[in-house]
Design a protein around this motif. Structure first.
Motif: not given
Length: 282
Positions: A84, A87, A105-106, A110, A113, A126, A130, A147, A151
């Motif tokens: 995190q 990210y 996706t990103f 994320i 998630f 997860h 992805l 994940i 990342v």
């Protein structure tokens, strides 16, 4: 580290109590299996944790299993926190270059998630598919492992993009396909392929096409080498690029090299069939 099923059942029973709030004495078979997978996942996290304690555990089997599970659970929480943090470092300047799969996706997936991940009862899930294909395979990973790896790959890609003008990235992506924004493709691989094409042709990395002389140099370069030899040459060019532009970041170099085997095969085929424009912005 292998434990017998009977050594793990008390841990599963404790998880079941926490899951039901001790209001029920039974859970479904599917839930029990899920909780057993959660225990095994955490034990695996302990085994692969680089900061785990090196002390020898000399306790009896059941106590040892519980202790290792607890340490693995702590490793899961630590990995979530680290992912995190990374990210949050990437997302303010995240560039997706019109590609919606990358963005969805990103930038959208994320955060979901981190919001819904259940490290206690289902750390192996997860949640996300992805869809954006990073160069390192992550499909075999589960939970925070998947994940975290994803990342980190995006972090390397964004660092790679960060040293070049946006117009160049968009130029080669648009040359690859007018529908590049709708495709499920790895953007970094396409950009790297074009940079290496320029290096082989003795051409400046810019948005201008190849002159006849540059194109001839590129074709002759590819023809001089068999596929394996060409791949070695490309690895050397990546090393040179990373040294000169990215301060010798070996991790980035290793990541970019993950695409070279396929690239060299496709490059040889494109030269043979006179269709270099299918992989390069000629």
């Amino acid at each position: 580290m292998n434990f017998e099923t009977e050594e793990l059942l008390p841990i599963v029973a404790e998880l079941a109590d926490k899951y039901t709030g001790k209001e029920s004495t039974s859970i479904t078979y599917e839930k029990a299996r899920q909780l057993m997978e959660a225990v095994l996942y955490c034990i695996h996290e302990y085994e692969t944790d680089p900061v785990k304690s090196q002390e020898l555990l000399t306790m009896d089997g059941k106590t040892e299993a519980k202790r290792i599970y607890s340490l693995g659970y702590e490793a899961v929480l630590r990995n979530v926190k680290e992912a995190q943090i990374l990210y949050n470092k990437i997302i303010p300047d995240f560039k997706y270059y019109e590609n919606w799969c990358y963005y969805d996706t990103f930038a959208k997936g994320i955060p979901s998630f981190f919001l819904y991940y259940d490290p206690r009862f289902q750390p192996q899930n997860h949640i996300l598919t992805l869809d954006y294909p990073v160069l390192y395979p992550v499909n075999s990973l589960r939970g925070i492992d998947a994940i975290s790896a994803f990342v980190k790959c995006v972090s390397l890609e964004q660092g790679f993009f960060g040293k070049m003008p946006d117009e160049y990235v968009l130029h080669v992506l648009r040359a690859y396909s007018t529908d590049h924004g709708e495709l499920i493709i790895n953007l970094a691989g396409i950009v790297l392929r074009n940079i290496l094409g320029c290096r082989m042709a003795g051409k400046r990395v810019n948005t201008q096409g190849y002159t006849p002389g540059e194109l001839e140099r590129l074709i002759n370069y590819v023809k001089r080498h068999k596929t394996a030899s060409l791949e070695q040459e490309m690895e050397g060019l990546v090393d040179e690029l990373v040294r000169s532009v990215y301060d010798g970041q070996d991790e980035m170099g290793d990541y970019l090299k993950a695409d070279l085997h396929d690239y060299c095969f496709e490059l040889k085929n494109a030269v043979k069939n006179q269709c270099l424009d299918s992989i390069l912005a000629i």
